[in-house]
Design a protein around this motif. Sequence first.
Motif, PDB file in Angstrom:
ATOM      1  N   ASN A 286       0.818  -1.210   0.000  1.00  0.00           N
ATOM      2  CA  ASN A 286       0.000   0.000   0.000  1.00  0.00           C
ATOM      3  C   ASN A 286       0.850   1.257   0.000  1.00  0.00           C
ATOM      4  OD1 ASN A 286      -2.336  -1.533   0.020  1.00  0.00           O
ATOM      5  ND2 ASN A 286      -2.533  -1.492   2.254  1.00  0.00           N
ATOM      6  N   SER A 287       1.991   1.216   0.692  1.00  0.00           N
ATOM      7  CA  SER A 287       2.887   2.377   0.710  1.00  0.00           C
ATOM      8  C   SER A 287       3.440   2.667  -0.676  1.00  0.00           C
ATOM      9  CB  SER A 287       4.035   2.141   1.701  1.00  0.00           C
ATOM     10  OG  SER A 287       3.544   2.019   3.020  1.00  0.00           O
ATOM     11  N   VAL A 288       3.754   1.598  -1.402  1.00  0.00           N
ATOM     12  CA  VAL A 288       4.246   1.781  -2.772  1.00  0.00           C
ATOM     13  C   VAL A 288       3.174   2.438  -3.634  1.00  0.00           C
ATOM     14  CG1 VAL A 288       4.973   0.546  -4.857  1.00  0.00           C
ATOM     15  CG2 VAL A 288       5.882  -0.121  -2.636  1.00  0.00           C
ATOM     16  N   ILE A 289       1.927   2.021  -3.445  1.00  0.00           N
ATOM     17  CA  ILE A 289       0.833   2.632  -4.212  1.00  0.00           C
ATOM     18  C   ILE A 289       0.675   4.108  -3.856  1.00  0.00           C
ATOM     19  CG2 ILE A 289      -1.660   2.561  -4.591  1.00  0.00           C
ATOM     20  CD1 ILE A 289      -1.543  -0.461  -4.115  1.00  0.00           C
ATOM     21  N   ASP A 290       0.795   4.434  -2.578  1.00  0.00           N
ATOM     22  CA  ASP A 290       0.692   5.832  -2.151  1.00  0.00           C
ATOM     23  C   ASP A 290       1.803   6.674  -2.754  1.00  0.00           C
ATOM     24  OD1 ASP A 290      -1.529   5.202  -0.671  1.00  0.00           O
ATOM     25  OD2 ASP A 290      -0.451   5.024   1.242  1.00  0.00           O
ATOM     26  N   VAL A 291       3.026   6.142  -2.711  1.00  0.00           N
ATOM     27  CA  VAL A 291       4.163   6.888  -3.278  1.00  0.00           C
ATOM     28  C   VAL A 291       3.969   7.091  -4.775  1.00  0.00           C
ATOM     29  CG1 VAL A 291       6.639   6.763  -3.772  1.00  0.00           C
ATOM     30  CG2 VAL A 291       5.797   6.167  -1.496  1.00  0.00           C
ATOM     31  N   GLU A 292       3.436   6.059  -5.433  1.00  0.00           N
ATOM     32  CA  GLU A 292       3.186   6.165  -6.867  1.00  0.00           C
ATOM     33  C   GLU A 292       2.215   7.319  -7.158  1.00  0.00           C
ATOM     34  OE1 GLU A 292       3.817   5.037 -10.805  1.00  0.00           O
ATOM     35  OE2 GLU A 292       4.750   4.164  -9.028  1.00  0.00           O
TER      36      GLU A 292
END
Length: 888
Positions: A286-292
């Motif tokens: 989920n953090s990767v999606i947020d950063v994206e």
Amino acid sequence: MRQLLFSRASPFLHQLSISPTGGENRKIFLLQRVAPFLWGHRNRITSLPGSSPCFPCTRYICSQVLLLKRLLVPSQRLHPLSHLSRLLTPPCSQRCSGAPRADRSGGRSPGTALTRFLPRQPRRAAGQPFPNRMTQWYQLQQLDSKFLEQVHQLYDDSFPMEIRQYLAQWLENQDWEHAANNVSFATVLFHDLLSQLDDQFSRFLIENNFLLQHNIRKSKRNLQDNFQEDPIHMAMIIYNCLKEERKILNSAQLSNQMEVGSIQNTVIGMLDKQKELDAKVKAVKNSVIDVEQDIKTLEDMQDEYDFKCKTLQNRELESNGVSQEEFKKEQMNLKKMFLSLDLKRKEVVNKIVQLLNTTEHTQSALINEELVEWKHRQQTACIGGPPNACLDQLQNWFTIVAESLQQVRQQLKKLEELEQKFTYDPDPITKNKQVLQDRTYSLFKQLIQSSFVVERQPCMPTHPQRPLVLKTGVQFTVKLRLLVKLQELNYNLKVKVLFDKDVSEKNSVKGFRKFNILGTNTKVMNMEESTNGSLAAEFRHLQLKEQKNAGSRTNEGPLIVTEELHSLSFETQLCQPGLVIDLETTSLPIVVISNVSQLPSGWASILWFNMLSTDPKNLSFFLNPPYAKWSKLSEVLSWQFSSVTKRGLNADQLNMLGEKLLGPTSGGSHDGLIPWTRFCKENINDKNFPFWLWIEGILELIKKHLLCLWNDGCIMGFISKEKERALLKDQSPGTFLLRFSESSREGAITFTWVEGSQNEPQFHSVEPYTKKELSAVTFPDIIRNYKVMAAENIPENPLRFLYPDIPKDNAFGKYYSRPKEAPEPMDLDGPKGNGYIKTELISVSEVHPSRLQSPENLLPMSPEEFDEVSRMVGPAEIDTVMCSAYST
């Protein structure tokens, strides 16, 4: 009486009288159930006086039973349901009192709707009754063997277990307690039971199962012979059996409460840990999606800022230009946009830092905890312990983290592109990009390298239960797996296998052997190699060949052949744009033998290493092998039996082995320390072979000749002679137990029985049977036919009860090579013999002298024998002996 009989049949009659919506199979099943019952009691039902409206219906249906039976003959096709319904239509218009009436709305009987929702009967194995849900009998069959042995003791020829099996649900649904106190009700249930057996016979007839037909007919005849005149006795037997079964179930539940509690705590802990890891891995994703999403927002902000900057510059260069006040206002807006852009860049960089921190923490838990635990479980499974957990869950976690790190690498490239379009001092991207790139690369490299594992350790297909012991010239298999399942890696990793790579012992240990690998030693990892689609490579045709050095090998080295530990290494390289990672993993230490006779000693080395060490590179382990605690060694010894049979070793058996290794005064102390030499190299006690080779011989004997008896718990096995006599001394004469010989290296089994005498009980042990004797005659047949005799005595079998009080034939009867009973007349129609009289091998022992000292064992003499004795002994001496004998 009539009402009682009819009440038992009315549920079936009702379901047969309703409209044919229940399915043809269901109808035929109901016919099979009701027809034998009504036919068996037709005289009682039709002869009893009564004016019930249902009586004509009952009489009519009884008159149709013969025709119904025709419909069930397998040689004829089943009649249509409409024809069956016509046969079962009552002559009166009124419903039977035992059946539910139609509702007021004029609809179908409630039973009709109920029948529609009856579960469809699943397919049955031949000879099995119709299935049921969680009957008492089903629950009993799920118990451990020690409880099943108690169930075996409940049933004998008077009421055989096969009837309990076939009629499990029906037997449990009857009120046997009431029947045991009421002769009329017991008689009804007795005839109902016979009808149930007829029903079962019909099923076997349909299945054309001749053997089961014969067995069920024989069981029915036995019941009629034993209980026709005394049905209460049968009811009492069944009631007591069901009662004892419930006691066994309760005992099993109580004995497992402690174990179940600990297992539940362990399982709950594992589930909690799995949920925690699932949450961590999901947080990374989920953090990767947020950063994206933040990078996309940053890119939009930067594009807007760049556009407005260029627009303002162009307007300033135009001839008419912009006013000073408007220009300042635009500059202020640009400055605000710059500050927002700078804050967003710092926010994105900080989020990536936090993401990498979370990833590192999660990755550490996967590599240093979960993967380590899996490898330890694999070691345990290799030496016979519980099967190792599947790698799929671990692979799922590894793959999600790897995909997240790959996305972070792409996100850092995107930030670098944004930096190239617009930068400033101090730019947070410029300041942190190299650190973030290096850290991401380091995490990804660590994850990929750790994910390269040996899924299945080296093993010869000829000895699947002895992995890690390899024989020169014999093919072995080994399987590799990459826990990171990325599509771009499919067919891109070429694995090479090496033997003893970077092993210092090759030069430091004198006499250390060297080997070459034969066969295809390279393979490409792919997702088609495994059934579950994992990225794997399996080597199936590898062999080892020893390097012959100049001169002959000496035995001066510190290690014998089976103590030399070697290893297989596997190498590959991951190559992607801007990414090159070397991968390497090693197998657990292996032992290389040149003769199959070395296999037991080699396996002992594998047991000792994997029990006490977790470092696969510690190949000098046996230069100074550590001691083993008995608590750990006893568990591993039990695994050797449970991994090849259905039973491990119980506490009493382990105590005997502990005393053998630690001494009789130790009592099998859990804290006792056992050296490697005591386990595998030194002769045990006064024998000429070590402890482990004795155990290995017994294991081979069980696997090849005694497996069923061991699984059933018939063999006590490991018990000292002192304990053996203590157990038998208070038992009935003829009670015996089975134990393994302590004097045979290749494994042998004997039995000891007790005999009563005037003073103290006498114990006799037969000469142990080895694989040579057991290859000629099975051990159950030896026990069945064993005889003892003296010079003038009649042969007799002294074995009556298996300890503690199980009749011999109950314990071993199902394993006899042929039934004891004489063949029935129907069997005489078989093919004729070849003219020879059949023979069989039996074991015969001379009777122990102590038996001849008992007057009750002396048989009457013939006149010729008495004349011969009279010539040798005077009449006065004979009178003296006889008087002294009978005076006692």
